[in-house]
Design a protein around this motif. Structure first.
Motif, PDB file in Angstrom:
ATOM      1  N   THR A  88       0.826  -1.209   0.000  1.00  0.00           N
ATOM      2  CA  THR A  88       0.000   0.000   0.000  1.00  0.00           C
ATOM      3  C   THR A  88       0.865   1.266   0.000  1.00  0.00           C
ATOM      4  O   THR A  88       0.547   2.258  -0.669  1.00  0.00           O
ATOM      5  N   ALA A  89       1.949   1.237   0.746  1.00  0.00           N
ATOM      6  CA  ALA A  89       2.807   2.423   0.855  1.00  0.00           C
ATOM      7  C   ALA A  89       3.891   2.479  -0.218  1.00  0.00           C
ATOM      8  O   ALA A  89       4.636   3.478  -0.293  1.00  0.00           O
ATOM      9  N   ALA A  90       3.978   1.439  -1.029  1.00  0.00           N
ATOM     10  CA  ALA A  90       5.097   1.339  -1.964  1.00  0.00           C
ATOM     11  C   ALA A  90       5.156   2.513  -2.947  1.00  0.00           C
ATOM     12  O   ALA A  90       6.183   3.192  -3.068  1.00  0.00           O
ATOM     13  N   VAL A  91       4.058   2.734  -3.654  1.00  0.00           N
ATOM     14  CA  VAL A  91       4.069   3.781  -4.674  1.00  0.00           C
ATOM     15  C   VAL A  91       4.181   5.183  -4.067  1.00  0.00           C
ATOM     16  O   VAL A  91       4.998   5.993  -4.519  1.00  0.00           O
ATOM     17  N   PRO A  92       3.380   5.522  -3.023  1.00  0.00           N
ATOM     18  CA  PRO A  92       3.526   6.867  -2.438  1.00  0.00           C
ATOM     19  C   PRO A  92       4.935   7.156  -1.930  1.00  0.00           C
ATOM     20  O   PRO A  92       5.486   8.238  -2.166  1.00  0.00           O
ATOM     21  N   LEU A  93       5.542   6.185  -1.214  1.00  0.00           N
ATOM     22  CA  LEU A  93       6.888   6.416  -0.695  1.00  0.00           C
ATOM     23  C   LEU A  93       7.919   6.502  -1.822  1.00  0.00           C
ATOM     24  O   LEU A  93       8.895   7.254  -1.733  1.00  0.00           O
ATOM     25  N   ALA A  94       7.703   5.721  -2.884  1.00  0.00           N
ATOM     26  CA  ALA A  94       8.622   5.797  -4.034  1.00  0.00           C
ATOM     27  C   ALA A  94       8.582   7.188  -4.652  1.00  0.00           C
ATOM     28  O   ALA A  94       9.627   7.769  -4.992  1.00  0.00           O
ATOM     29  N   ILE A  95       7.370   7.730  -4.778  1.00  0.00           N
ATOM     30  CA  ILE A  95       7.233   9.078  -5.350  1.00  0.00           C
ATOM     31  C   ILE A  95       7.912  10.108  -4.448  1.00  0.00           C
ATOM     32  O   ILE A  95       8.621  11.013  -4.915  1.00  0.00           O
ATOM     33  N   VAL A  96       7.708   9.978  -3.121  1.00  0.00           N
ATOM     34  CA  VAL A  96       8.303  10.931  -2.179  1.00  0.00           C
ATOM     35  C   VAL A  96       9.827  10.845  -2.228  1.00  0.00           C
ATOM     36  O   VAL A  96      10.530  11.874  -2.276  1.00  0.00           O
ATOM     37  N   ASN A  97      10.373   9.642  -2.226  1.00  0.00           N
ATOM     38  CA  ASN A  97      11.837   9.479  -2.237  1.00  0.00           C
ATOM     39  C   ASN A  97      12.458  10.008  -3.517  1.00  0.00           C
ATOM     40  O   ASN A  97      13.488  10.699  -3.499  1.00  0.00           O
ATOM     41  N   VAL A  98      11.837   9.692  -4.652  1.00  0.00           N
ATOM     42  CA  VAL A  98      12.371  10.178  -5.927  1.00  0.00           C
ATOM     43  C   VAL A  98      12.265  11.699  -6.007  1.00  0.00           C
ATOM     44  O   VAL A  98      13.174  12.383  -6.511  1.00  0.00           O
ATOM     45  N   SER A  99      11.167  12.247  -5.496  1.00  0.00           N
ATOM     46  CA  SER A  99      10.986  13.700  -5.520  1.00  0.00           C
ATOM     47  C   SER A  99      12.078  14.399  -4.706  1.00  0.00           C
ATOM     48  O   SER A  99      12.570  15.465  -5.079  1.00  0.00           O
ATOM     49  N   GLU A 100      12.451  13.784  -3.579  1.00  0.00           N
ATOM     50  CA  GLU A 100      13.526  14.374  -2.772  1.00  0.00           C
ATOM     51  C   GLU A 100      14.830  14.454  -3.561  1.00  0.00           C
ATOM     52  O   GLU A 100      15.535  15.477  -3.531  1.00  0.00           O
ATOM     53  N   ALA A 101      15.149  13.407  -4.279  1.00  0.00           N
ATOM     54  CA  ALA A 101      16.376  13.406  -5.089  1.00  0.00           C
ATOM     55  C   ALA A 101      16.298  14.457  -6.185  1.00  0.00           C
ATOM     56  O   ALA A 101      17.297  15.142  -6.480  1.00  0.00           O
ATOM     57  N   VAL A 102      15.123  14.606  -6.810  1.00  0.00           N
ATOM     58  CA  VAL A 102      14.974  15.604  -7.869  1.00  0.00           C
ATOM     59  C   VAL A 102      15.162  17.006  -7.307  1.00  0.00           C
ATOM     60  O   VAL A 102      15.856  17.854  -7.912  1.00  0.00           O
ATOM     61  N   ILE A 103      14.558  17.264  -6.148  1.00  0.00           N
ATOM     62  CA  ILE A 103      14.695  18.594  -5.527  1.00  0.00           C
ATOM     63  C   ILE A 103      16.166  18.890  -5.232  1.00  0.00           C
ATOM     64  O   ILE A 103      16.691  19.967  -5.576  1.00  0.00           O
ATOM     65  N   ALA A 104      16.842  17.960  -4.587  1.00  0.00           N
ATOM     66  CA  ALA A 104      18.239  18.176  -4.209  1.00  0.00           C
ATOM     67  C   ALA A 104      19.139  18.334  -5.431  1.00  0.00           C
ATOM     68  O   ALA A 104      19.979  19.250  -5.494  1.00  0.00           O
ATOM     69  N   ALA A 105      18.969  17.463  -6.431  1.00  0.00           N
ATOM     70  CA  ALA A 105      19.823  17.533  -7.618  1.00  0.00           C
ATOM     71  C   ALA A 105      19.579  18.811  -8.402  1.00  0.00           C
ATOM     72  O   ALA A 105      20.525  19.429  -8.930  1.00  0.00           O
ATOM     73  N   THR A 106      18.318  19.242  -8.489  1.00  0.00           N
ATOM     74  CA  THR A 106      18.001  20.484  -9.209  1.00  0.00           C
ATOM     75  C   THR A 106      18.645  21.679  -8.526  1.00  0.00           C
ATOM     76  O   THR A 106      19.231  22.562  -9.176  1.00  0.00           O
ATOM     77  N   LEU A 107      18.529  21.739  -7.195  1.00  0.00           N
ATOM     78  CA  LEU A 107      19.125  22.855  -6.455  1.00  0.00           C
ATOM     79  C   LEU A 107      20.651  22.843  -6.559  1.00  0.00           C
ATOM     80  O   LEU A 107      21.283  23.898  -6.657  1.00  0.00           O
ATOM     81  N   LEU A 108      21.236  21.656  -6.555  1.00  0.00           N
ATOM     82  CA  LEU A 108      22.692  21.567  -6.683  1.00  0.00           C
ATOM     83  C   LEU A 108      23.150  22.076  -8.046  1.00  0.00           C
ATOM     84  O   LEU A 108      24.207  22.712  -8.158  1.00  0.00           O
TER      85      LEU A 108
END
Length: 597
Positions: A88-108
Motif C-alpha cells: 500500500t505504501a510502496a508507490v507513495p513512498l517511491a514518489i516521495v523518495n524520488v521527488s527528494e532526489a529531484v529537488i536536491a539535484a536540481t538545487l545543486l
C-alpha cells in the motif's frame, strides 16, 4: 547512414545499461538500509538510496533524468513492498523518495557544481542546506504522512526519523557517490603515487581500526576517538580521504550499534533511541569534517597558486629589463629585482629597508610622495607617474613608475608593487620634439607659438611685474624682390642674418622670433616704450647696413618695424598694436620704425 545507425544503437545500449545499473544500485542501497535500520514499524533511521540517486542525477543531463527516475522509483516501490511498510505504501513512498532526489539535484545544479565539489566551501554550504536540510524536510512531510496513514505511526516521530535518516544518508554518502560517478576516484587512483596510495590506505585502515575498537566495546564512552582519527585522515589525505573516512565510520558505527554493541549501548532506551543518537553523532561528524576538508583544500590550492605565482614573479623579476619594486606603506623597499644593477648600478640587497624617496631627485620627491599616497588610496587601481632618479654614480635619469596597492583579504593595504622603466631616451626625444614644435627650422629662432607662450608667461603675475615690456614686429621691405632677383637661397640667408643681428642687438633675456614668412617679433622684457624704441632703432639701422654677397653680387635690404607696450589685455592686443605701427611705418615710406600710441 549505416555508421550513424550503429552509433545510435550503441548509444541507446549504453543509456539502457546506465538506467539498469542505476536502478540496481538504488535497489541494493534501499533494501540494505530498510532491512537493517527500520524499527518500531516506522521509517528507516538511515537512508542511503536518495544519496545514490542525487549523485547520479547530478552527473547526468536533465533530459536523461526521466528514465532513471522511473527505474529508481520502481526499485524503491519494490523495496518498500518487500521489506518496508508494504504494498500500500510502496508507490507513495517511491514518489516521495524520488521527488527528494529531484529537488536536491536540481538545487545543486543551480549552485553550479565545481570541478572539485569537496574543495569548494561555497558549494559545500549550498550542499548542506539543499541536500541535508531543505530536500529531506520537504520529503519528510510526505513520508511521515504516508507512515501515519498506512501503519498509524506517530507523524511527529516519523518526520523526525525521516528527516534525520535522509539528511544523514545524503550528507554522508552523496559526496562519495559523486566521486564514483564523476570518475574522480578512478582518476585519483590512476594519478596517485605508490607513497600517496599507501598513506591513504593506512589512514583508512586507522579509521577502520579505531572505529571498530570503539564500537566493539561497551564499557567506556570513547566516541571522541573515531572523530580524532577521521580529522587526522582529513588533514593528511584531503577531501577524498575525508569523504571515505566518514563513510567507513558510518558503516562500522551503524553495523556494531545494530548488534547492540558500542558506547551508545550504555544509554538507556530502545534500539531506536540508540540509532537516533548515532544519527546525531554521525551528522555532527560530517558537519565537522567536510568543512575542514574544504577549507584545507582551498588553502592547499591557494598555497599552490601562490607558489606558482611566486615562481613566475621571480622569473619575470630576474629576467626583465624593467625594475620590479615592492614597497611597504611607508615607502621602504621590501624587494627590488636584480635589474636595478643594470639600470641604476645599485646592489638590490643594499636598497632593502631604505626609503625609496631617497633615490628620487629632491625636486621631484614631493610629486613622487603624492603619487605614493594616491596609489595607497586608489583601491588597487594602477597609478602611473614620471620622475627623475639618481643612479649609483650620481647621474640623473628619467623613470616611469606604474604602481598598484597590495591588499590583504580584509581589504587593508599592505604595500605597493611597482614596475619602473627607464624613459631617459624617450624624454630626450620628447625634448627634441618639443623644441622642434616651438622652433623655426630655417633660422632656429622660436616660432610664433613659442613667442606667444613667452608673452603669456610674462603677463601672468601682474603684482610682481607691473612693467611687462614691449613687443616689436619687423617686416622686410620688398622681400619678394630679393627672392625674384637673387633666388630663394639669398632670401633664406637674409632671414638667417636678421636673426643673428637681432640676437646680438637685444639683451640676453629678450626673445627674437620668426612669426611668419619674412616677419619677426622681438619681446623686450620690462622695457618702457622709449627704451624699446632705442633698441629697435639700432636693429633697424643694423639691417639697413647689412650687406650679403650672393654669387659675387651684393644684396642689401631694409626692414620696417612697429613697437607697442604690453598691457593687461594680453598677447593679441599687443600684436594688433605693433602690427598697426608697422604698417603705418610702411605707409610713411618704409625703412622706418613706428610707435603705437
Amino acid at each position: 547512414m549505416g555508421g550513424d545507425t550503429s552509433n545510435q544503437i550503441a548509444t541507446k545500449q549504453i543509456a539502457t545499461k546506465s538506467v539498469i545499473a542505476t536502478a540496481a544500485g538504488y535497489f541494493v542501497a534501499a533494501a540494505a538500509t530498510v532491512s537493517t535500520t527500520r524499527f518500531d514499524g516506522g521509517v528507516a533511521f538511515l537512508w542511503v538510496a536518495t544519496a545514490f540517486l542525487i549523485a547520479r542525477l547530478a552527473t547526468l543531463r536533465p533530459k536523461a533524468w526521466l528514465a532513471h527516475l522511473l527505474a529508481c522509483g520502481s526499485s524503491g516501490a519494490a523495496v518498500t513492498a518487500l521489506f518496508g511498510l508494504g504494498v500500500t505504501a510502496a508507490v507513495p513512498l517511491a514518489i516521495v523518495n524520488v521527488s527528494e532526489a529531484v529537488i536536491a539535484a536540481t538545487l545543486l545544479r543551480h549552485i553550479q557544481i565545481p570541478e572539485h565539489p569537496l574543495e569548494s566551501m561555497r558549494w559545500l554550504a549550498g550542499f548542506v542546506v539543499t541536500t541535508g536540510m531543505l530536500a529531506p524536510a520537504l520529503s519528510g512531510i510526505g513520508g511521515a504522512s504516508v507512515a501515519a496513514i498506512i501503519v498509524g505511526a506517530d507523524i511527529t516521530t516519523s518526520f523526525a526519523r525521516w528527516f534525520a535518516g535522509h539528511s544523514l544518508g545524503s550528507l554522508t554518502f552523496t559526496p562519495v557517490f559523486m566521486l564514483l560517478f564523476r570518475n574522480d576516484l578512478r582518476d585519483w587512483i590512476t594519478a596517485a603515487t605508490r607513497k600517496r596510495a599507501a598513506e591513504t590506505t593506512l589512514l583508512l585502515l586507522l579509521v577502520v581500526g579505531v572505529s571498530f575498537a570503539v564500537f566493539a566495546q561497551d564499557s567506556m564512552p570513547l566516541l571522541f576517538l573515531p572523530l580524532l582519527t577521521v580529522i587526522f585522515a582529513t588533514f593528511r589525505g584531503g577531501p577524498l580521504t575525508a569523504a571515505m573516512s566518514v563513510v567507513v565510520l558510518t558503516i562500522v558505527g551503524c553495523s556494531l550499534t545494530l548488534q547492540g554493541s558500542g558506547p551508545i549501548s550504555l544509554l538507556h532506551g530502545t534500539m531506536g533511541d540508540h540509532m537516533q543518537f548515532l544519527q546525531f553523532y554521525l551528522a555532527a561528524t560530517v558537519l565537522t569534517v567536510l568543512p575542514i576538508s574544504a577549507d584545507l583544500a582551498r588553502r592547499t590550492n591557494l598555497i599552490r597558486e601562490l607558489r606558482d605565482s611566486k615562481a613566475r614573479y621571480r622569473m619575470l623579476a630576474d629576467n626583465s629589463t624593467d625594475i620590479i619594486l615592492n614597497l611597504d606603506v611607508d615607502g621602504r623597499v621590501r624587494f627590488v629585482s636584480p635589474s636595478i644593477m643594470q639600470l641604476g648600478g645599485f646592489e638590490p640587497s643594499d636598497l632593502v629597508g631604505q626609503n625609496a624617496a631617497l633615490l628620487v631627485v629632491p625636486e621631484d620627491r614631493l610629486s613622487a610622495a603624492k603619487s605614493h599616497i594616491l596609489t595607497l588610496r586608489s583601491g588597487g587601481a594602477m597609478v602611473s607617474f614620471e620622475y627623475r632618479a639618481l643612479t649609483a654614480n650620481g647621474a640623473e635619469r628619467w623613470f616611469e613608475t606604474r604602481s598598484r596597492a597590495v591588499c590583504d583579504d580584509a581589504g587593508a593595504v599592505e604595500g605597493v608593487v611597482s614596475v619602473l622603466r627607464d624613459i631617459s631616451d624617450r624624454k630626450v626625444i620628447e625634448a627634441q620634439l618639443f623644441y622642434a614644435a616651438l622652433t623655426d627650422p630655417l633660422t632656429q629662432l622660436p616660432n610664433r607659438r613659442a613667442f606667444q607662450l613667452e608673452l603669456e608667461r610674462l603677463v601672468e603675475n601682474t603684482e610682481l611685474q607691473p612693467l611687462f615690456g614691449c613687443v616689436a614686429i619687423f617686416d622686410f621691405d620688398h622681400f619678394k624682390h630679393v627672392n625674384d632677383h637673387y633666388g630663394h637661397e639669398a632670401g633664406d640667408r637674409v632671414l638667417r642674418e636678421f636673426g643673428r643681428i637681432a640676437m646680438a642687438t637685444v639683451r640676453g633675456d629678450d626673445v627674437v622670433s620668426r612669426i611668419g614668412g619674412e616677419e619677426f617679433a622681438v619681446l623686450l622684457r620690462h622695457s618702457s616704450l622709449d627704451q624699446a624704441m632705442i633698441v629697435c632703432e639700432r636693429l633697424r639701422v643694423a639691417i639697413a647696413e647689412m650687406v650679403i654677397v650672393v654669387d659675387g653680387r651684393p644684396v642689401r635690404v631694409t626692414a620696417s618695424g612697429g613697437v607697442a607696450s604690453i598691457d593687461l589685455e594680453g598677447a593679441e592686443d599687443v600684436f594688433r598694436s605693433a602690427d598697426a605701427a608697422l604698417y603705418q611705418a610702411k605707409r610713411d615710406g618704409r625703412n622706418l620704425l613706428g610707435r603705437a600710441t
